[in-house]
Write a protein that holds these residues in place. Structure first.
Motif, short mmCIF file in Angstrom:
data_model
loop_
_atom_site.label_atom_id
_atom_site.label_comp_id
_atom_site.label_asym_id
_atom_site.label_seq_id
_atom_site.Cartn_x
_atom_site.Cartn_y
_atom_site.Cartn_z
N ASN A 68 0.84 -1.19 0.00
CA ASN A 68 0.00 0.00 0.00
C ASN A 68 0.88 1.25 0.00
O ASN A 68 1.82 1.35 0.79
CB ASN A 68 -0.91 0.00 1.24
N LYS A 70 0.09 4.28 0.83
CA LYS A 70 -0.20 5.25 1.89
C LYS A 70 0.83 5.15 3.00
O LYS A 70 1.30 4.06 3.33
CB LYS A 70 -1.60 5.00 2.45
N THR A 71 1.18 6.30 3.59
CA THR A 71 2.20 6.35 4.64
C THR A 71 1.67 6.99 5.93
O THR A 71 2.46 7.46 6.74
CB THR A 71 3.43 7.13 4.14
N ASP A 72 0.36 7.03 6.09
CA ASP A 72 -0.19 7.58 7.33
C ASP A 72 0.01 6.57 8.46
O ASP A 72 0.42 5.43 8.26
CB ASP A 72 -1.67 7.92 7.15
N SER A 73 -0.29 7.02 9.67
CA SER A 73 -0.01 6.19 10.85
C SER A 73 -0.84 4.90 10.84
O SER A 73 -0.34 3.82 11.21
CB SER A 73 -0.31 6.99 12.12
N VAL A 74 -2.09 4.98 10.40
CA VAL A 74 -2.93 3.78 10.38
C VAL A 74 -2.37 2.75 9.39
O VAL A 74 -2.26 1.56 9.70
CB VAL A 74 -4.38 4.16 10.01
N SER A 75 -2.00 3.22 8.20
CA SER A 75 -1.45 2.30 7.19
C SER A 75 -0.13 1.71 7.64
O SER A 75 0.14 0.51 7.43
CB SER A 75 -1.28 3.03 5.85
N ASN A 76 0.74 2.52 8.26
CA ASN A 76 2.03 2.00 8.73
C ASN A 76 1.84 0.95 9.83
O ASN A 76 2.55 -0.07 9.86
CB ASN A 76 2.89 3.15 9.24
N ASN A 77 0.88 1.18 10.72
CA ASN A 77 0.61 0.19 11.77
C ASN A 77 0.08 -1.11 11.17
O ASN A 77 0.45 -2.21 11.60
CB ASN A 77 -0.38 0.74 12.79
#
Length: 273
Positions: free
Chosen positions: A30, A32-39
């Protein structure tokens, strides 16, 4: 089961890893690099490590090792594709570039998981773009030349194939008597290069037609621009006349009021005397 970090990945280990990444590619790949995606990515890599160790009985790997192996595999595939492109743009002849079977397998696997891993942005100001355009133009010109040569050979052949059962018509049959006047006594034979000449004439005619269309469009645009300028000039003149009339009316009214005021003052002065 060994836990050493110095043990290299075997082909079997990589196949297991690639299968698991295909299973969870919608998360680990994915963009996306936001916190939700990284987690989610971190948790998914831990799940991949658990499933990998459950299927692999030789060496135990953690999520960090598996992720580094996958990133290294993608980097290797990108370098291989870059080498192929550079070799395709090279000059001076030489042997054709042959990819090792192992590299082809890696590129195929990475492409199936990440289709746009080697996507190249083409820019007209890039030096590579110039070489690629030249290579495409040369290949197109060579293909056209080959087709023209093949058609010329067919046109120049003494015995042209007949459409009936693939039979051939000998050249001597062109001298048969023609009593009905329906068929010519001698069929015309195309000269060498006639197809090239006709193709050039067709291209020139098409270019001439296009130029005429462009000239007509330019003429219409000029006429439209001139009509707009004329309309704007007439509108500006009408506005100026209207402003002048309004100003004249205001000036006449002010003069009328001034005369009325002077007359009133004169009457007051006479009454005072």
């Amino acid at each position: 089961m060994s836990t050493s970090k110095n043990i290299a990945f075997t082909q079997a280990d990589k196949h297991i890893l690639f299968d698991l990444i295909k299973k969870y590619k919608h998360v680990v790949e994915n963009k996306k690099t936001d916190s939700v995606s990284n987690n989610d990515k971190k948790a998914t890599w831990k799940v991949i490590a658990l499933e990998f160790n459950a299927r692999n009985v030789t060496t135990k790997r953690d999520d960090g090792q598996l992720k580094r192996c996958w990133e290294k595999t993608k980097t290797t595939a990108r370098k291989h594709r870059q080498t192929e492109r550079l070799h395709a743009m090279a000059t001076g002849g030489g042997k054709a570039f042959v990819s090792p079977p192992q590299m082809e397998e890696i590129s195929t696997v990475v492409s199936s998981i990440q289709p746009y891993f080697d996507f190249e942005v083409v820019s007209e100001w890039d030096s590579n773009a110039i070489h690629l355009l030249d290579a495409r133009a040369d290949s197109s010109a060579a293909a056209v030349s080959a087709e023209v040569a093949e058609l010329d050979e067919v046109a120049d052949a003494p015995d042209s194939p007949s459409p009936i059962h693939g039979a051939t018509m000998p050249a001597s049959s062109q001298n048969l008597n023609n009593t009905d006047g329906i068929f010519p006594a001698k069929l015309p034979v195309s000269k060498k290069g006639s197809f090239s000449v006709k193709s050039t004439q067709m291209v020139e005619a098409e270019v001439k037609k296009r130029i005429e269309q462009i000239d007509e469009e330019i003429r219409m645009l000029r006429e439209s621009h001139a009509a707009k300028l004329k309309q704007n000039a007439e509108l500006h003149a009408a506005v100026m006349r209207q402003n002048a009339e309004i100003h004249a009316v205001k000036l006449a009214r002010e003069q009328f009021l001034l005369r009325q005021l002077q007359t009133h003052e004169c009457k007051n002065t006479e009454n005072d005397l």
